[in-house]
Design an enzyme around this catalytic site. Sequence first.
Site, short mmCIF file in Angstrom:
data_model
loop_
_atom_site.label_atom_id
_atom_site.label_comp_id
_atom_site.label_asym_id
_atom_site.label_seq_id
_atom_site.Cartn_x
_atom_site.Cartn_y
_atom_site.Cartn_z
N ASP A 177 31.97 58.57 29.35
CA ASP A 177 30.79 59.33 28.99
C ASP A 177 29.60 58.87 29.84
OD1 ASP A 177 30.05 61.39 26.67
OD2 ASP A 177 28.37 60.02 26.87
N TYR A 307 19.98 62.15 28.89
CA TYR A 307 20.46 63.45 29.38
C TYR A 307 19.37 64.12 30.23
CZ TYR A 307 24.59 63.45 26.35
OH TYR A 307 25.81 63.17 25.76
N HIS A 361 38.30 61.36 24.02
CA HIS A 361 37.03 60.94 24.62
C HIS A 361 36.61 59.54 24.18
CE1 HIS A 361 33.23 61.71 26.62
NE2 HIS A 361 32.56 61.34 25.53
#
Length: 387
Positions: A177, A307, A361
Amino acid sequence: MQIEPFEIAIPDRDIDDLRERIRATRWAPGTPSPAWQQGADPAWLRELATYWAEHFDWREAERKLNRQAQFMTDIGGQRVHFVHRRGEGLSPYPLVITHGWPGSFFEFHALLDQLCDPAAFGADPADAFDVVVPSLPGFAFSPAPAQPGTSAFQVADLWVSLMRGLGYERFGAQGGDLGAGVSIALAARHPQAVDGIHLNFLPSSYEPAIGAARQPLTPDEEKFLRDKAEWAALEGGYAHMHSTKPQTAAASLNDSPVGLAAWIGEKFRAWSDCDGDVERVFSKDELLTNISLYWLTQSIGSSMQMYWENRLQPMRFIDGQRVVPPVGYAHFPKELSHPPRSWLERTFDVTQWTDMPSGGHFAAMEKPGLLATEIRQFFRPLREKRG
């Protein structure tokens, strides 16, 4: 660099406030759609919230978290929280592991056992690691950056300073990630310090150099880019929100524990190898320990900030640019995207690639044994090269 021991100690009033807020939830009316089709299933969410308010024992979770040696330090004005666990062996290899969103340093507790004390799991004690797990700026107990501009590249600079402050001039890096982006940035910006990196995810912003001097896209690469775009359109709304209007989402998620549980819990179900039953892989206590870290540190808004920063500084490489340290990649079948090996080889020297039999994930939580085996195997020749 001054390093201070750290222990989690959440005030009782914060725990009481959390329970009161859950009990006072104004539940959203349902829709005539199948469970999970439009996001978090209301029935599951009510069950999780009831457990959170009435049965979840944060103090027990806190005790378990505090079993790992934790510290705080200041690096150029940025406070950083980190776990530092030394390996059981003659010459443990230094490794920094970086988490992502919606995870935390808690993701790696089972993996740390496997990496730091391999002999306890029937593996070679010579494969032991000294593991450092920092909390990203704005996550859990690492405060948000005071100034804008802290993308994966700047975090990589922080991690180099942290590792040197701990006495590690050269080391390896691992991540998935957001942590995969930080690991790549470490290798790209600091090849003199990083022996190699191991990944179990490829950041969506990664773009290799594709120009006149490069080979045209292969059919597998073209399919990967189509699949990636389709996934972003159908499943990537959270990331678009985080990277464009994070404070709008933060206003509600920081105020509603049930909203926060829906935002995070739905991802643990959608992104893991659970066949639709999230509690087949993660217990309620595990889910709520991670969610509670976001709630009790009020870090959901600041966690989204990365982000925003990564959108402004995407992971794009110019024509002919190569990352020098070798790369290992563990491809888990239920990961969000499935890049072909050739896509990575346009930029990286991929020395190990493994198609994993199961897992998704959250590999460190889902399959700590499988991931630990891969990490040991990848770093073994690099360890031997160091002598």
